[in-house]
Design a protein around this motif. Structure first.
Motif, mmCIF file in Angstrom:
data_model
loop_
_atom_site.group_PDB
_atom_site.id
_atom_site.type_symbol
_atom_site.label_atom_id
_atom_site.label_comp_id
_atom_site.label_asym_id
_atom_site.label_seq_id
_atom_site.Cartn_x
_atom_site.Cartn_y
_atom_site.Cartn_z
ATOM 1 N N ALA A 104 -2.915 -15.969 23.689
ATOM 2 C CA ALA A 104 -3.819 -16.268 22.570
ATOM 3 C C ALA A 104 -3.355 -15.572 21.311
ATOM 4 O O ALA A 104 -3.402 -16.108 20.218
ATOM 5 C CB ALA A 104 -5.241 -15.837 22.917
ATOM 6 N N GLN A 105 -2.854 -14.295 21.445
ATOM 7 C CA GLN A 105 -2.357 -13.581 20.287
ATOM 8 C C GLN A 105 -1.027 -14.150 19.840
ATOM 9 O O GLN A 105 -0.720 -14.211 18.647
ATOM 10 C CB GLN A 105 -2.211 -12.090 20.616
ATOM 11 N N ARG A 106 -0.177 -14.568 20.791
ATOM 12 C CA ARG A 106 1.141 -15.060 20.451
ATOM 13 C C ARG A 106 1.050 -16.330 19.610
ATOM 14 O O ARG A 106 1.913 -16.602 18.791
ATOM 15 C CB ARG A 106 1.923 -15.322 21.744
ATOM 16 N N SER A 159 -5.209 -20.447 16.295
ATOM 17 C CA SER A 159 -5.462 -19.452 17.335
ATOM 18 C C SER A 159 -5.658 -20.164 18.663
ATOM 19 O O SER A 159 -6.422 -21.132 18.754
ATOM 20 C CB SER A 159 -6.703 -18.619 16.998
ATOM 21 N N GLY A 160 -4.935 -19.686 19.685
ATOM 22 C CA GLY A 160 -5.074 -20.274 20.997
ATOM 23 C C GLY A 160 -4.688 -21.731 21.077
ATOM 24 O O GLY A 160 -5.227 -22.486 21.890
ATOM 25 N N GLY A 161 -3.745 -22.153 20.224
ATOM 26 C CA GLY A 161 -3.300 -23.539 20.252
ATOM 27 C C GLY A 161 -4.195 -24.512 19.522
ATOM 28 O O GLY A 161 -3.956 -25.720 19.548
ATOM 29 N N VAL A 162 -5.255 -24.014 18.849
ATOM 30 C CA VAL A 162 -6.169 -24.857 18.075
ATOM 31 C C VAL A 162 -6.083 -24.433 16.615
ATOM 32 O O VAL A 162 -6.094 -23.230 16.302
ATOM 33 C CB VAL A 162 -7.619 -24.724 18.584
ATOM 34 N N ILE A 186 -7.015 -29.613 12.800
ATOM 35 C CA ILE A 186 -5.632 -30.096 12.831
ATOM 36 C C ILE A 186 -5.400 -30.882 14.123
ATOM 37 O O ILE A 186 -5.677 -30.402 15.218
ATOM 38 C CB ILE A 186 -4.629 -28.934 12.740
ATOM 39 N N ALA A 187 -4.888 -32.094 13.975
ATOM 40 C CA ALA A 187 -4.543 -32.928 15.120
ATOM 41 C C ALA A 187 -3.021 -32.917 15.316
ATOM 42 O O ALA A 187 -2.267 -32.606 14.385
ATOM 43 C CB ALA A 187 -5.029 -34.362 14.895
ATOM 44 N N ASP A 188 -2.574 -33.256 16.515
ATOM 45 C CA ASP A 188 -1.135 -33.328 16.825
ATOM 46 C C ASP A 188 -0.422 -32.027 16.480
ATOM 47 O O ASP A 188 0.719 -32.042 15.992
ATOM 48 C CB ASP A 188 -0.473 -34.491 16.067
ATOM 49 N N LEU A 189 -1.080 -30.893 16.725
ATOM 50 C CA LEU A 189 -0.500 -29.596 16.362
ATOM 51 C C LEU A 189 0.719 -29.305 17.236
ATOM 52 O O LEU A 189 0.669 -29.389 18.464
ATOM 53 C CB LEU A 189 -1.539 -28.490 16.538
ATOM 54 N N MET A 190 1.834 -28.953 16.571
ATOM 55 C CA MET A 190 3.065 -28.569 17.259
ATOM 56 C C MET A 190 3.543 -27.234 16.685
ATOM 57 O O MET A 190 3.638 -27.077 15.469
ATOM 58 C CB MET A 190 4.147 -29.628 17.061
#
Length: 234
Positions: A104-106, A159-162, A186-190
């Motif tokens: 989550a921090q990374r 944060s946490g991929g979101v 944000i959608a389609d986050l890479m």
């Protein structure tokens, strides 16, 4: 016997490194004097790991955090004779590793970006046109669709991929929906070590997409309104 075995192993590895593919970022250093080559390797982000001497050749490992790459350098008669990419494990054992952080921090990052862009804008035109019937120049007024420049800023929180994005000023369409307190999901986050990209829905017809280069710190937003800015990671 142990010393002989180590020498044979080192000779084999030295020969293998000579045949290994030379990384493009250091290929120009083959043939360079060792002293100047070491300076160049350090300037390009490589760290010296360990040396060895095999007969008339000096053989050493170098590690690049930026490239995540381990290389073997063979020096003969004071010059770099060969440079080859080798498995990272050869360097990692001797390079201190940063302690792993929770995922989550990374993945957590906050960006504040300032820049400029352009967007569609109605432009009023006025002038005179010759009327052949009245044989006079008569005033004429009209409106055309052009583009208008602007300065603005935006923020991104992940944060946490979101993630969510907060555009400001002209980056916000006059007609918009889906946002909450100025933030859009944000959608389609890479996310990669080099780039962050995604999109957000300003309205049904306007779905801007952004691309952030983590090395240059430049972000670009592409849609009806375009924006280029420089970001600071918080």
């Amino acid at each position: 016997m142990r010393i002989m075995s180590m020498t044979v192993a080192m000779l084999a590895l030295s020969s293998a490194s000579a045949m290994a593919q030379t990384p493009p970022d250091v290929s120009d250093l083959i043939g360079a004097r060792a002293a100047g080559g070491e300076t160049q390797l350090e300037a390009r982000g490589y760290r010296f790991v360990t040396p060895n001497v095999v007969r008339d050749s000096k053989w050493s490992f170098w590690w690049s955090d930026r490239q995540r790459q381990c290389i073997s350098v063979t020096t003969t008669d004071g010059r770099y004779a060969a440079i080859g990419a080798i498995p990272a494990a050869n360097c990692n054992a001797a390079v201190p590793q940063a302690p792993a952080r929770p995922s989550a921090q990374r993945d957590a990052i906050s960006l504040v970006c300032i820049g400029s862009g352009s967007g569609p804008a109605a432009q009023s035109n006025s002038g005179y046109r010759y009327n052949s019937k009245s044989r006079k120049f008569e005033p004429e007024f009209g409106t055309t669709l052009g583009r208008e420049g602007f300065s603005s800023d935006l923020e991104i929180d992940i944060s946490g991929g979101v993630g969510r994005i907060h555009p400001s000023g002209k980056l916000v369409s006059p007609i918009h929906s889906g946002g909450s307190d100025g933030w859009w999901p944000i959608a389609d986050l890479m996310m990669t070590p080099d780039r962050i990209s995604g999109s957000y829905r300003m309205n049904g017809m306007n779905k801007p997409r952004f691309d952030y280069n983590r090395r240059t710190r430049i972000i670009r937003v592409r849609a009806a309104t375009e924006f280029t800015g420089r970001c600071e990671e918080q």
